[in-house]
Design a protein around this motif. Structure first.
Motif, PDB file in Angstrom:
ATOM      1  N   LYS A 173      28.821  36.851  41.125  1.00  0.00           N
ATOM      2  CA  LYS A 173      28.974  35.391  41.194  1.00  0.00           C
ATOM      3  C   LYS A 173      28.539  34.720  39.835  1.00  0.00           C
ATOM      4  O   LYS A 173      29.531  33.974  39.310  1.00  0.00           O
ATOM      5  N   ILE A 176      31.288  35.978  37.178  1.00  0.00           N
ATOM      6  CA  ILE A 176      32.709  35.117  37.492  1.00  0.00           C
ATOM      7  C   ILE A 176      32.586  33.761  37.006  1.00  0.00           C
ATOM      8  O   ILE A 176      33.260  33.267  36.213  1.00  0.00           O
ATOM      9  N   ASN A 177      31.450  33.161  37.281  1.00  0.00           N
ATOM     10  CA  ASN A 177      31.206  31.826  36.607  1.00  0.00           C
ATOM     11  C   ASN A 177      31.131  31.554  35.190  1.00  0.00           C
ATOM     12  O   ASN A 177      31.696  30.430  34.758  1.00  0.00           O
ATOM     13  N   GLY A 182      33.444  28.364  35.467  1.00  0.00           N
ATOM     14  CA  GLY A 182      33.368  27.446  36.781  1.00  0.00           C
ATOM     15  C   GLY A 182      34.736  27.564  37.620  1.00  0.00           C
ATOM     16  O   GLY A 182      34.521  27.053  38.620  1.00  0.00           O
ATOM     17  N   LYS A 183      35.654  28.335  36.971  1.00  0.00           N
ATOM     18  CA  LYS A 183      36.847  28.160  37.757  1.00  0.00           C
ATOM     19  C   LYS A 183      36.667  29.518  38.807  1.00  0.00           C
ATOM     20  O   LYS A 183      36.178  30.488  38.805  1.00  0.00           O
ATOM     21  N   ARG A 184      37.232  29.209  40.099  1.00  0.00           N
ATOM     22  CA  ARG A 184      37.090  30.083  41.290  1.00  0.00           C
ATOM     23  C   ARG A 184      38.130  31.242  41.149  1.00  0.00           C
ATOM     24  O   ARG A 184      39.393  31.138  40.835  1.00  0.00           O
ATOM     25  N   GLU A 185      37.568  32.457  41.697  1.00  0.00           N
ATOM     26  CA  GLU A 185      38.691  33.588  41.854  1.00  0.00           C
ATOM     27  C   GLU A 185      38.350  34.386  42.719  1.00  0.00           C
ATOM     28  O   GLU A 185      37.096  34.579  42.952  1.00  0.00           O
ATOM     29  N   LYS A 186      39.328  35.316  43.407  1.00  0.00           N
ATOM     30  CA  LYS A 186      38.683  36.173  44.590  1.00  0.00           C
ATOM     31  C   LYS A 186      38.013  37.449  43.653  1.00  0.00           C
ATOM     32  O   LYS A 186      38.443  37.856  42.842  1.00  0.00           O
ATOM     33  N   TYR A 187      37.173  37.760  44.373  1.00  0.00           N
ATOM     34  CA  TYR A 187      36.403  39.001  43.892  1.00  0.00           C
ATOM     35  C   TYR A 187      37.433  40.165  43.502  1.00  0.00           C
ATOM     36  O   TYR A 187      37.133  40.719  42.473  1.00  0.00           O
TER      37      TYR A 187
END
Length: 334
Positions: A173, A176-177, A182-187
């Motif tokens: 997490k 990715i951050n 800060g943008k969201r993305e599927k794992y």
């Protein structure tokens, strides 16, 4: 014919103080090299022992050596110099002067007596001229993207990763951050893309001349954002597609063209400058380089031989006087 290029750049990178005096010294060596070779060619020409090809070789070596000196000084003494806070002001001053000096240089079209000789010189210099044209087109493309409102020029301190390694990150997490800021993305999607970065680092080390480590967070972040995520296209192809072709190729890993290699290399450079929050400075550097290269291209195209003793050296000496004066100011900050 000795090559001044390697010595000049090695000396420049080793300097830590006295930028102005050292720039004066190295540029003096380059101009002296040009003078000695030109006078020697003139003497041999009077005896029928030299032709315009030798003049072009002197021109190309002189130009290449001085261009490296000038651009490396901008990068190492101004753009990335932490001792000065007003880097944008200094770069703007360089931009204004280079623009003015370029406008004052008026390459003349000189009537030649030997079209075969002219053609030979054009062929001899075509690689150097084409490389400059490609550089200009790439810089203008990247600048256009960076000047768009949607482009994020700065990296928030929460996403800073300088000096950090992948193994230090606590969980996927957080990784990715930082990478996506800060943008969201599927794992699943992130894992697939991030797993490509390590292989891409290796390929770029070999094919694009970049020293990248798959263990270093900043390098992986730059590759992810600039190569995989950014969809900017050059000649109709984005960076990810260019690199995938190299990864999937058999035999020696090479790009389809030098243009693609230069585009990828410049995108990595752009990403690294962004990580240091130096995008405004990087944009100015690109503008300076484009104006400088375009002026040299005019001189190449219109004064390939007989006019270079005037316009070429006069242009470089104007820039030298400006740079020495500017570097004296910067020396005061050291």
């Amino acid at each position: 014919m000795r090559n001044t290029n390697a010595t000049s750049i090695r000396e420049l990178r080793q300097l830590s103080s006295g930028f102005a005096e050292n720039y004066k010294k190295i540029s003096g060596h380059i101009f002296e090299y040009h003078r000695e070779c030109t006078e020697g060619n003139d003497e041999l020409r009077a005896l029928g022992m030299v032709n315009a090809k030798e003049d072009m070789q002197v021109f190309m070596l002189t130009e290449n050596s001085y261009s490296d000196l000038f651009l490396q000084a901008i990068i190492y003494h101004i753009l990335t110099n932490k001792a000065i806070s007003k880097r944008v002001d200094f770069l703007s001053e360089v931009l204004d002067f280079v623009s003015k000096a370029s406008n004052e240089i008026m390459p003349r079209t000189i009537k030649k007596n030997n079209i075969f000789q002219d053609f030979a010189n054009c062929i001899l210099s075509i690689g150097q001229r084409n490389e400059k044209r490609v550089n200009v087109s790439i810089h203008e493309l990247l600048n256009q993207q960076m000047l768009e409102p949607i482009y994020q020029k700065t990296v928030h301190e929460n996403f800073d990763c300088k000096g950090r390694f992948i193994c230090e990150i606590d969980g996927k997490k957080d990784l990715i951050n930082i990478i996506l800021e800060g943008k969201r993305e599927k794992y699943e999607r992130f894992n697939e893309r991030f797993s490509q970065c390590a292989a891409l680092c290796m390929v770029l080390n070999i094919s694009a001349g970049r020293q990248l480590s798959a263990d270093y967070l900043q390098h992986m972040k730059v590759v992810y954002r600039e190569i995989i995520e950014d969809g900017l296209k050059y000649n109709g192809t984005n960076a990810h597609t260019m690199v995938k072709k190299v990864v999937n190729s058999t035999g020696v890993a090479t790009f389809n063209s030098i243009k693609e290699s230069m585009f990828i290399r410049e995108k990595i450079s752009r990403g690294l400058f962004r990580e240091c929050n130096l995008i405004d400075e990087y944009i100015l550097k690109n503008k300076i380089q484009s104006i400088y290269y375009n002026t040299l291209l005019e001189i190449y195209d219109k004064e390939i031989i007989y006019g270079i003793k005037d316009s070429f050296i006069m242009y470089l000496k104007k820039i030298t006087d400006m740079m020495i004066g500017l570097l004296y100011k910067i020396d005061e900050y050291q």
